[in-house]
Write a protein that holds these residues in place. Structure first.
Motif, PDB file in Angstrom:
ATOM      1  N   ASP A  73     -22.544 -27.789 -59.449  1.00 12.10           N
ATOM      2  CA  ASP A  73     -22.875 -26.430 -59.877  1.00 12.10           C
ATOM      3  C   ASP A  73     -22.023 -25.393 -59.149  1.00 12.10           C
ATOM      4  OD1 ASP A  73     -24.729 -27.507 -61.555  1.00 12.10           O
ATOM      5  OD2 ASP A  73     -26.488 -26.906 -60.387  1.00 12.10           O
ATOM      6  N   SER A  74     -21.715 -25.642 -57.875  1.00 13.65           N
ATOM      7  CA  SER A  74     -20.884 -24.709 -57.118  1.00 13.65           C
ATOM      8  C   SER A  74     -19.482 -24.618 -57.714  1.00 13.65           C
ATOM      9  CB  SER A  74     -20.802 -25.135 -55.645  1.00 13.65           C
ATOM     10  OG  SER A  74     -22.061 -25.019 -55.010  1.00 13.65           O
ATOM     11  N   LEU A  75     -18.934 -25.746 -58.138  1.00 15.60           N
ATOM     12  CA  LEU A  75     -17.610 -25.740 -58.763  1.00 15.60           C
ATOM     13  C   LEU A  75     -17.644 -24.973 -60.086  1.00 15.60           C
ATOM     14  CD1 LEU A  75     -16.364 -29.388 -58.081  1.00 15.60           C
ATOM     15  CD2 LEU A  75     -15.490 -27.262 -57.084  1.00 15.60           C
ATOM     16  N   ARG A  76     -18.715 -25.141 -60.834  1.00 16.84           N
ATOM     17  CA  ARG A  76     -18.823 -24.429 -62.107  1.00 16.84           C
ATOM     18  C   ARG A  76     -18.959 -22.925 -61.884  1.00 16.84           C
ATOM     19  NH1 ARG A  76     -23.588 -27.823 -64.841  1.00 16.84           N
ATOM     20  NH2 ARG A  76     -23.358 -26.303 -66.545  1.00 16.84           N
ATOM     21  N   ALA A  98     -15.541 -21.564 -60.838  1.00 24.26           N
ATOM     22  CA  ALA A  98     -14.660 -21.407 -61.992  1.00 24.26           C
ATOM     23  C   ALA A  98     -14.968 -20.104 -62.728  1.00 24.26           C
ATOM     24  CB  ALA A  98     -14.812 -22.597 -62.932  1.00 24.26           C
ATOM     25  N   ARG A  99     -16.246 -19.802 -62.902  1.00 26.67           N
ATOM     26  CA  ARG A  99     -16.620 -18.544 -63.553  1.00 26.67           C
ATOM     27  C   ARG A  99     -16.180 -17.341 -62.711  1.00 26.67           C
ATOM     28  NH1 ARG A  99     -20.560 -22.130 -65.401  1.00 26.67           N
ATOM     29  NH2 ARG A  99     -21.369 -21.711 -67.508  1.00 26.67           N
ATOM     30  N   ALA A 100     -16.379 -17.441 -61.397  1.00 25.78           N
ATOM     31  CA  ALA A 100     -16.005 -16.339 -60.516  1.00 25.78           C
ATOM     32  C   ALA A 100     -14.490 -16.100 -60.539  1.00 25.78           C
ATOM     33  CB  ALA A 100     -16.471 -16.629 -59.094  1.00 25.78           C
ATOM     34  N   LEU A 101     -13.711 -17.176 -60.597  1.00 27.12           N
ATOM     35  CA  LEU A 101     -12.261 -17.042 -60.638  1.00 27.12           C
ATOM     36  C   LEU A 101     -11.805 -16.407 -61.950  1.00 27.12           C
ATOM     37  CD1 LEU A 101     -11.079 -20.394 -58.994  1.00 27.12           C
ATOM     38  CD2 LEU A 101     -10.926 -18.077 -58.048  1.00 27.12           C
ATOM     39  N   MET A 102     -12.477 -16.728 -63.049  1.00 29.14           N
ATOM     40  CA  MET A 102     -12.147 -16.097 -64.324  1.00 29.14           C
ATOM     41  C   MET A 102     -12.370 -14.587 -64.248  1.00 29.14           C
ATOM     42  SD  MET A 102     -13.759 -18.877 -67.003  1.00 29.14           S
ATOM     43  CE  MET A 102     -13.571 -17.752 -68.392  1.00 29.14           C
ATOM     44  N   TRP A 103     -13.492 -14.190 -63.648  1.00 28.62           N
ATOM     45  CA  TRP A 103     -13.760 -12.767 -63.475  1.00 28.62           C
ATOM     46  C   TRP A 103     -12.730 -12.139 -62.541  1.00 28.62           C
ATOM     47  CZ3 TRP A 103     -16.682  -9.159 -65.719  1.00 28.62           C
ATOM     48  CH2 TRP A 103     -17.713  -9.575 -66.574  1.00 28.62           C
ATOM     49  N   ALA A 104     -12.343 -12.879 -61.495  1.00 25.22           N
ATOM     50  CA  ALA A 104     -11.365 -12.349 -60.538  1.00 25.22           C
ATOM     51  C   ALA A 104     -10.022 -12.079 -61.219  1.00 25.22           C
ATOM     52  CB  ALA A 104     -11.186 -13.326 -59.376  1.00 25.22           C
ATOM     53  N   GLU A 152     -26.587 -16.090 -57.075  1.00 20.94           N
ATOM     54  CA  GLU A 152     -26.841 -17.348 -57.790  1.00 20.94           C
ATOM     55  C   GLU A 152     -26.693 -18.543 -56.854  1.00 20.94           C
ATOM     56  OE1 GLU A 152     -26.939 -20.810 -59.920  1.00 20.94           O
ATOM     57  OE2 GLU A 152     -25.185 -20.194 -58.752  1.00 20.94           O
ATOM     58  N   GLU A 153     -25.651 -18.535 -56.043  1.00 23.04           N
ATOM     59  CA  GLU A 153     -25.432 -19.634 -55.103  1.00 23.04           C
ATOM     60  C   GLU A 153     -26.597 -19.756 -54.129  1.00 23.04           C
ATOM     61  OE1 GLU A 153     -23.237 -21.941 -54.835  1.00 23.04           O
ATOM     62  OE2 GLU A 153     -21.371 -21.333 -55.781  1.00 23.04           O
ATOM     63  N   LEU A 154     -27.072 -18.629 -53.612  1.00 22.77           N
ATOM     64  CA  LEU A 154     -28.129 -18.649 -52.610  1.00 22.77           C
ATOM     65  C   LEU A 154     -29.482 -19.034 -53.219  1.00 22.77           C
ATOM     66  CD1 LEU A 154     -27.074 -15.384 -50.762  1.00 22.77           C
ATOM     67  CD2 LEU A 154     -27.000 -17.688 -49.795  1.00 22.77           C
TER      68      LEU A 154
END
Length: 290
Positions: free
Chosen positions: A138-141, A144-150, A181-183
């Motif tokens: 889930d962290s990798l997914r 990936a979403r965070a990098l797309m936004w970045a 979300e991570e926390l």
């Protein structure tokens, strides 16, 4: 807009909870310190050997005249280190949570038992290796979403005026969303709420999530602060997860006086104050704990 304040209150409540429970706070510091040492070592190695790596990766520039060779490779070395630093910032929380899964799982359970009216905490029933696998996947997914936004925000940053004013603000809100979300995943994973359901739940209360995660993300920009705020952030995210799922919470007593999970009765129902059976928390979105 009220949810912004509520989310920030949960962030403060989490820090107050660990301040009252020093032993849990001490255990919660261990994963962050381990991650910090690993990341500092990696960045030092990048600073020491980065120039050599750039030279090895750009043999076509060996014959360039001075000063162009030095400027070109110096620029690439600086970019390489900046990317390494950015990656460290983006992944610090995820790696810390992965390393500290047993620590934060225990802390989150103690928070649940402390504030739950019946003194119980949801349990996943999964073996540790399975929980680690789900957390890493889930962290990798999420990464990936965070990098797309970045990438999107980086591109928008070239727009005059807007790129220097609006885009940075949007970046902090996006960071706060994914950080929360991570926390909160620590508590929600124990309730068998998968990633897709978590994201849907978070989108339904975006201002609440921003109120919690955005100021935390800003605080994490200060060097070493993330290490010391992580235990309280996990505790606050557990309280936030209970709010999102509509679970009833009390103020909670001292954790040392709270019953351990092993001492809790193994029942499916706990009595109401009026004697009627009240269903225990199912851990599913939309199922309130009454």
């Amino acid at each position: 807009m009220r949810d912004l304040g509520v989310g920030f209150q949960y962030l403060l409540k989490g820090q107050r909870w660990v301040a009252r429970h020093g032993r849990q706070y001490g255990f919660g510091l261990v994963p962050g310190l381990i991650t910090l040492v690993l990341y500092v070592a990696a960045l030092v190695a990048l600073a020491v050997w980065g120039e050599g790596f750039v030279g090895w990766a750009t043999p076509f520039a060996d014959d360039w005249s001075s000063p162009w060779l030095g400027l070109f490779r110096g620029f690439l070395t600086a970019v390489l280190f900046a990317l390494g630093l950015l990656l460290a910032v983006l992944t610090f929380t995820a790696v810390t949570l992965l390393i500290g899964q047993p620590f934060y799982e225990s802390l989150s359970e103690r928070v649940d038992r402390d504030v739950s009216p019946d003194g119980t905490a949801p349990e996943s029933g999964l073996p540790l290796w399975r929980e680690l696998w789900i957390s890493a996947r889930d962290s990798l997914r999420i990464l990936a979403r965070a990098l797309m936004w970045a990438v999107l925000l980086f591109t928008l940053g070239f727009i005059p005026v807007v790129g220097q004013t609006v885009v940075p603000v949007l970046g902090f809100f996006v960071t706060g969303f994914f950080l929360t979300e991570e926390l909160a995943a620590v508590a929600l994973q124990r309730r068998d709420v998968d990633l897709r359901a978590r994201l849907a739940l978070f989108r339904s209360r975006k201002t609440l999530i921003w109120g919690f995660g955005t100021p935390l993300g800003l605080a994490f920009l200060v060097p070493f602060v993330a290490v010391f705020l992580m235990p309280g952030a996990v505790a606050g995210a557990t309280l936030l997860a209970r709010e999102l799922l509509g679970e009833e919470s009390s103020e909670g007593d001292d954790a040392d006086d709270a019953p351990d999970a092993d001492d809790a009765p193994d029942t499916d129902y706990a009595p109401d104050t009026d004697g009627a059976g009240a269903a225990r928390t199912s851990g599913r979105p939309g199922t309130p704990h009454r």
